[in-house]
Design a protein around this motif. Structure first.
Motif, PDB file in Angstrom:
ATOM      1  N   ASP A 157      54.220  38.559  28.680  1.00 41.51           N
ATOM      2  CA  ASP A 157      53.253  39.311  29.123  1.00 41.51           C
ATOM      3  C   ASP A 157      52.963  40.015  28.277  1.00 41.51           C
ATOM      4  O   ASP A 157      51.982  40.665  28.212  1.00 41.51           O
ATOM      5  N   THR A 240      48.972  36.471  31.729  1.00 41.38           N
ATOM      6  CA  THR A 240      47.581  36.560  31.291  1.00 41.38           C
ATOM      7  C   THR A 240      46.688  35.971  30.350  1.00 41.38           C
ATOM      8  O   THR A 240      47.620  35.403  29.358  1.00 41.38           O
ATOM      9  N   GLY A 468      53.275  41.344  42.450  1.00 39.37           N
ATOM     10  CA  GLY A 468      53.281  42.444  41.526  1.00 39.37           C
ATOM     11  C   GLY A 468      53.653  43.865  42.043  1.00 39.37           C
ATOM     12  O   GLY A 468      53.764  44.707  40.229  1.00 39.37           O
ATOM     13  N   ASN A 500      49.838  45.551  32.807  1.00 42.14           N
ATOM     14  CA  ASN A 500      48.962  45.241  32.816  1.00 42.14           C
ATOM     15  C   ASN A 500      47.777  46.040  32.856  1.00 42.14           C
ATOM     16  O   ASN A 500      47.457  47.365  33.763  1.00 42.14           O
ATOM     17  N   TYR A 501      46.369  45.673  31.827  1.00 37.15           N
ATOM     18  CA  TYR A 501      45.538  46.068  32.224  1.00 37.15           C
ATOM     19  C   TYR A 501      44.865  46.223  33.562  1.00 37.15           C
ATOM     20  O   TYR A 501      44.394  45.294  34.677  1.00 37.15           O
ATOM     21  N   ASN A 577      44.502  44.302  38.479  1.00 34.95           N
ATOM     22  CA  ASN A 577      44.810  43.798  37.571  1.00 34.95           C
ATOM     23  C   ASN A 577      44.550  42.771  36.627  1.00 34.95           C
ATOM     24  O   ASN A 577      44.126  41.725  36.650  1.00 34.95           O
ATOM     25  N   ASN A 578      44.010  42.840  35.154  1.00 33.17           N
ATOM     26  CA  ASN A 578      43.926  41.506  34.545  1.00 33.17           C
ATOM     27  C   ASN A 578      44.839  40.643  34.410  1.00 33.17           C
ATOM     28  O   ASN A 578      43.846  39.079  34.750  1.00 33.17           O
ATOM     29  N   PHE A 579      45.604  40.329  35.016  1.00 36.65           N
ATOM     30  CA  PHE A 579      46.637  39.116  35.698  1.00 36.65           C
ATOM     31  C   PHE A 579      46.059  38.141  36.839  1.00 36.65           C
ATOM     32  O   PHE A 579      45.322  37.137  37.249  1.00 36.65           O
ATOM     33  N   ASP A 602      47.394  49.855  33.963  1.00 39.29           N
ATOM     34  CA  ASP A 602      47.903  49.543  35.815  1.00 39.29           C
ATOM     35  C   ASP A 602      48.895  51.393  36.285  1.00 39.29           C
ATOM     36  O   ASP A 602      48.659  51.643  37.071  1.00 39.29           O
TER      37      ASP A 602
END
Length: 627
Positions: A157, A240, A468, A500-501, A577-579, A602
């Protein structure tokens, strides 16, 4: 009218069921002397702990303990339609204090014992662990005597280099609480894991070397048992991309089978695989009404032609069927389900495959006999069953209690901060189309976050993956003695625990529609059953889409923004989110987006939105409709 009656469902204690069906796992001798030709060895295993230091709450903190259900039927007098419900017997379970205590008790009388795990020990963790980069969980695992674990997908992660730090130790220079995380808080030091974290199928592309050890050998008196540890090969699809850049994840079967002769060259013939991949037991019931409800902690899988696992939902089945016959046992995870199964190896011999649910609620105890003359495990001796980690105060481990208390003191200023309030419960309960009030809230929070605006362009659509969203916001919750309805940072974090971003990017209308189709497998008309887990993306206010299930498959209907149909050739700035932006959850369409711009976390967007819209009441939108 209403009526109630008690039903007895199929399923008995694992060892008894295996013996009754003629399985080879009949149990080994408990009297083998340490200086005789054989010795008895105990394995204690668990999986998917996910940093649950404190006892988990809600359904994640309970285990079904009885196969007795009370079924209630209710008939609508106006329509004549009868609906059924059933309530299983459960017990509260889990929490590292109790896990450690049960492990100590189980080890009593077993001089030759090992405690092992099958991945996701950290990641997607409650704030108490996540705020400190999961250092508290590693400390807790050291304290309870974990001997070895496989790596899981959630260990990535924060990226593979962070995983290596968790293994090897050292502190991060992360700004002492910046972004609500703090490595080595309060002057603590972090020495890393006292146990090997095995990653046999995770390699650096540049060198071909594994990022962590591939195998580990436990030496007992005159006995060697080799462990191979792996994550699922599909890990790149569920983590990610930036965190695994430069890595390759190799096939589980090919990787393990190639390591068998290497272990044999070291004089190791007894081999156990720890793998972060698993299955889901086939849930049967004595009536059609109750079908799908059984998931007992000691679920035993029948032998013979059936594995007792639901094949489409159980990737572990083909893996187990192809792993080398020299491998004596498979300890699995990832699916958060309990089972003790017999899946024949390629030579047709029964082989034990186990899983212990998740969050430290269960421990699998496996007993086996090691023959010093053959230097191998007596396959017919291998017997296992799952045991509940009850919260009996007698099992509460004081060392773990101190670890929790220390970190609770350190986390208090962050966790107890009140962000705002809610007027009622906001949950993931979904409409027939798959939309939830909590999904609406999170998508709106992402859209409102200014950190993803770049070049004067703010996103106009937000997408949130339902996987998520990890728990609900409940009005009555009082985790830090706050007033009813008040939401603390701790509560908000439990909803979105991944750090997450947010990423904004540009997509055409046609690309947005293709992403929506990818939710159920892609294509203009696709069956929703064509993939194992269809995803229904949660979306922000002002954006809407519909779909229909037809005999030919699932069909996407109108897609609108502000009430106007999306133009296939028009361009739209979106945020997620970046995922998801990296194509996670089987949504590769996001990868083609242009002008990527990384914003903040997030959880920060969620927290800021709650503060700005307090008291928050669920919206009444119907953003997703099913015709």
């Amino acid at each position: 009218m209403t009526s109630s009656r008690t039903r007895r469902l199929s399923g008995v204690v694992a060892v008894a069921a295996l013996a009754a069906t003629g399985a080879a796992f009949t149990g080994g001798s408990t009297s083998a002397a340490s200086n005789g030709p054989t010795i008895d060895i105990q394995l204690l295993s668990f999986n998917d702990f996910h940093g649950n230091l404190e006892p988990p709450s809600g359904s994640g903190g309970r285990i079904i303990t009885s196969d007795t259900y009370t079924e209630t039927s209710n008939t609508n007098p106006n329509t004549g339609v009868t609906t059924y419900s059933a309530t299983p017997q459960t017990v509260n379970a889990g929490g590292v204090e109790y896990l450690a205590g049960h492990l100590k008790a189980l080890r009593q009388g077993h001089p030759y014992t090992a405690t092992v795990a099958a991945g996701d020990i950290v990641g997607a963790s409650p704030l108490l662990s996540a705020a400190f980069h999961d250092e508290p969980t590693i400390e807790a695992m050291n304290s309870l005597g974990l001997d070895v674990t496989a790596v899981g997908n959630h260990e990535f992660d924060e990226g593979y280099k962070e995983l290596q730090r968790l293994a090897n130790g050292g502190c991060l220079d992360d700004g002492a609480g910046a972004a609500n995380q703090d490595s080595c808080p309060g002057g603590k030091t972090f020495t890393g894991a006292n146990f090997p974290i095995l990653a046999a199928n995770v390699r650096l592309k540049a060198t071909g070397q594994t990022i962590l050890p591939a195998t580990w050998v436990k030496k007992f008196k005159g006995a060697k048992i080799g462990f191979i540890g792996m994550t699922l090969k599909d890990t790149p699809n569920i983590v990610t991309a930036s965190g695994i850049q430069g890595l390759e994840f190799t096939d589980e079967v090919q990787t393990a089978n190639a390591l068998v002769p290497r272990l044999e060259a070291q004089g190791v013939k007894a081999i156990i695989v720890l793998i972060h991949q698993g299955g889901v037991p086939t849930r049967t019931a004595s009536t059609a009404h109750l079908s799908g409800l059984e998931n007992k902690f000691d679920s035993a899988c029948p032998t013979g032609t059936s594995t007792g696992l639901n094949a489409p939902a159980s990737p572990i089945i083909p893996i187990a069927q192809q792993l080398s016959p020299q491998i004596d046992m498979i300890i699995s995870g990832h699916t958060h389900t309990p089972y003790v199964c017999s899946i024949p190896d390629p030579a047709g011999q029964p082989r034990l495959v186990t899983s212990a649910s998740s969050f430290g609620r269960l421990v699998t105890e496996t007993n086996l006999t090691f023959d010093r003359r053959t230097q191998d495990i007596v396959r017919a001796s291998v017997a296992g069953n799952n045991l509940v980690v009850t919260r009996d105060p007698a099992f509460k481990d004081p060392a773990e209690t101190k670890i929790i208390a220390d970190y609770k003191t350190l986390i208090a200023p962050i966790a107890s901060k009140v962000l705002g309030s809610i007027s009622t419960d906001i949950t993931t309960a979904s409409s027939p189309a798959g939309e939830s009030k909590l999904g609406d809230l999170i998508a709106d929070a992402q859209l409102a976050d200014p950190s993803t605006t770049t070049g004067g362009q703010a996103p106009v659509i937000a997408f949130m993956n339902p996987g998520g969203i990890r728990t609900n916001l409940t009005y009555a919750n009082k985790s830090w003695n706050e007033a009813p309805g008040e939401v603390t940072y701790d509560e908000a974090f439990q909803v979105q625990p991944f750090n997450n971003y947010l990423v904004s990017l540009t997509l055409t209308g046609a690309q947005v529609k293709e992403i929506l189709r990818e939710q159920w497998g892609g294509g203009a008309t696709t069956s929703p059953n064509s993939i194992a887990r269809p995803v229904i993306l949660q979306v922000s206010s002002g954006f809407a889409y519909s779909y229909s299930d037809t005999p030919a498959g699932r069909v996407l209907g109108p897609v609108t923004l502000g009430g106007a149909e999306l133009s296939d050739t028009g361009t739209y700035r979106v945020v997620t989110n970046n995922f998801v932006a990296d194509g996670g959850d089987g949504l590769p369409g996001f990868r083609v987006g242009s002008g990527r711009f990384f914003g903040g976390l997030d959880i920060d967007a969620f927290a800021n939105y709650l503060q700005a819209h307090s008291p928050y009441s669920p919206v009444a939108d119907a953003r997703i409709t099913k015709n």
